[in-house]
Design a protein around this motif. Sequence first.
Motif, PDB file in Angstrom:
ATOM      1  N   GLN A  65       0.816  -1.209   0.000  1.00  0.00           N
ATOM      2  CA  GLN A  65       0.000   0.000   0.000  1.00  0.00           C
ATOM      3  C   GLN A  65       0.854   1.264   0.000  1.00  0.00           C
ATOM      4  OE1 GLN A  65      -2.310  -0.825   3.477  1.00  0.00           O
ATOM      5  NE2 GLN A  65      -3.886  -1.964   2.368  1.00  0.00           N
ATOM      6  N   LEU A  66       2.013   1.193   0.662  1.00  0.00           N
ATOM      7  CA  LEU A  66       2.895   2.365   0.680  1.00  0.00           C
ATOM      8  C   LEU A  66       3.473   2.667  -0.700  1.00  0.00           C
ATOM      9  CD1 LEU A  66       4.867   1.785   4.015  1.00  0.00           C
ATOM     10  CD2 LEU A  66       3.032   3.420   3.604  1.00  0.00           C
ATOM     11  N   ASN A  67       3.520   1.681  -1.569  1.00  0.00           N
ATOM     12  CA  ASN A  67       3.997   1.888  -2.935  1.00  0.00           C
ATOM     13  C   ASN A  67       2.887   2.308  -3.897  1.00  0.00           C
ATOM     14  OD1 ASN A  67       6.701   1.158  -2.382  1.00  0.00           O
ATOM     15  ND2 ASN A  67       6.151  -1.010  -2.484  1.00  0.00           N
ATOM     16  N   ASP A  68       1.682   2.492  -3.373  1.00  0.00           N
ATOM     17  CA  ASP A  68       0.547   2.934  -4.188  1.00  0.00           C
ATOM     18  C   ASP A  68       0.422   4.450  -4.077  1.00  0.00           C
ATOM     19  OD1 ASP A  68      -1.752   3.274  -5.583  1.00  0.00           O
ATOM     20  OD2 ASP A  68      -3.037   2.165  -4.199  1.00  0.00           O
ATOM     21  N   SER A  69       0.460   5.151  -5.207  1.00  0.00           N
ATOM     22  CA  SER A  69       0.417   6.615  -5.195  1.00  0.00           C
ATOM     23  C   SER A  69      -0.925   7.137  -4.684  1.00  0.00           C
ATOM     24  CB  SER A  69       0.685   7.167  -6.599  1.00  0.00           C
ATOM     25  OG  SER A  69      -0.281   6.683  -7.509  1.00  0.00           O
ATOM     26  N   ASN A  70      -2.024   6.470  -5.056  1.00  0.00           N
ATOM     27  CA  ASN A  70      -3.340   6.906  -4.578  1.00  0.00           C
ATOM     28  C   ASN A  70      -3.454   6.755  -3.067  1.00  0.00           C
ATOM     29  OD1 ASN A  70      -4.376   7.606  -7.094  1.00  0.00           O
ATOM     30  ND2 ASN A  70      -4.955   5.497  -7.530  1.00  0.00           N
ATOM     31  N   PHE A  71      -2.928   5.660  -2.555  1.00  0.00           N
ATOM     32  CA  PHE A  71      -2.955   5.432  -1.106  1.00  0.00           C
ATOM     33  C   PHE A  71      -2.194   6.534  -0.372  1.00  0.00           C
ATOM     34  CE2 PHE A  71      -1.278   3.471   2.781  1.00  0.00           C
ATOM     35  CZ  PHE A  71      -2.435   2.981   3.342  1.00  0.00           C
ATOM     36  N   ARG A  72      -1.024   6.901  -0.889  1.00  0.00           N
ATOM     37  CA  ARG A  72      -0.233   7.972  -0.275  1.00  0.00           C
ATOM     38  C   ARG A  72      -0.989   9.291  -0.309  1.00  0.00           C
ATOM     39  NH1 ARG A  72       6.211   7.850  -0.898  1.00  0.00           N
ATOM     40  NH2 ARG A  72       6.578   5.671  -0.414  1.00  0.00           N
TER      41      ARG A  72
END
Length: 288
Positions: free
Chosen positions: A124-131
Amino acid sequence: ESEPMEIELIVEEKEKLEVEKKKDVDEEKKEDSVSVKAEKEFALYSQFWKLQDFFRCPTQCYEKEQWEKFCEFTTHIIQTFSKKKLDTRAAKKENSVHGKDQAASFVDQYFAKYLTNQNLLNLQLNDSNFRRYVLVQYLIIFQYLQTNVKFKTETQVISTDQTKWIDENRRRVFKLIEETPPNGKAFALSVKSILKREQIWIGWKNEGCPSFVIKKEEIKQEDTEKKAAELESKKEKSRKRKIPLGELMKRDHKAKKINLGNKGLTKLWNLSPDNLGACKAQERNFLP
């Protein structure tokens, strides 16, 4: 012959014991490193999802103990985001996207909710939307803590140190948003405009939600007031004493000017002190 054989056996056994000890030490080190890594990951996981409680109820930050927890969680998470930066092809193409293409690129698949399993956090930390979801939530809570809202109590006020801390971390959050592909800079500008608009709405609510519609009576009153002011200004101009022509002639004669009774003619006549000399000037020698 038996003695040297015994000595060799003893040496071999010692070497085997040393090798086994080294293996045990290496395995212990590996286990320690794995356990330390697991502890760090669990600390990040627990802090990250505990942070959602502050986003849900930001009034907790006005309490001293809760504020310290919020600061601790925030610094850890922002440091993690800054260390694990995203680098994709979209970031390289960011400068080539403009106008409608840039706006259309914001339309992407998204998820309203995320699973809270610990094994999924690294993904999830590598997901731009999540960030972006997390960073925008930070900006919202920062603005809430610094904004004066009439529903807040007298105790719900932050100190100067807290304000400085919020300003510093707001800059860090905006920097992380700009560095998050795709179109990080454009996304940061849109978030800033949305927060400014929200600030205007908060001020409107604090004033008691006054009506945006202007009544006809108020417009008529404004028109009558403008007309009255214009009439008064005209009257004041008419009240001013006009200078007699004789006095104007005397004043112009002292200034070595000739007054012809008309501003335009007087200006033309007095362009040159000698009209005949002006007619003979070289500037007048031209073909029309």
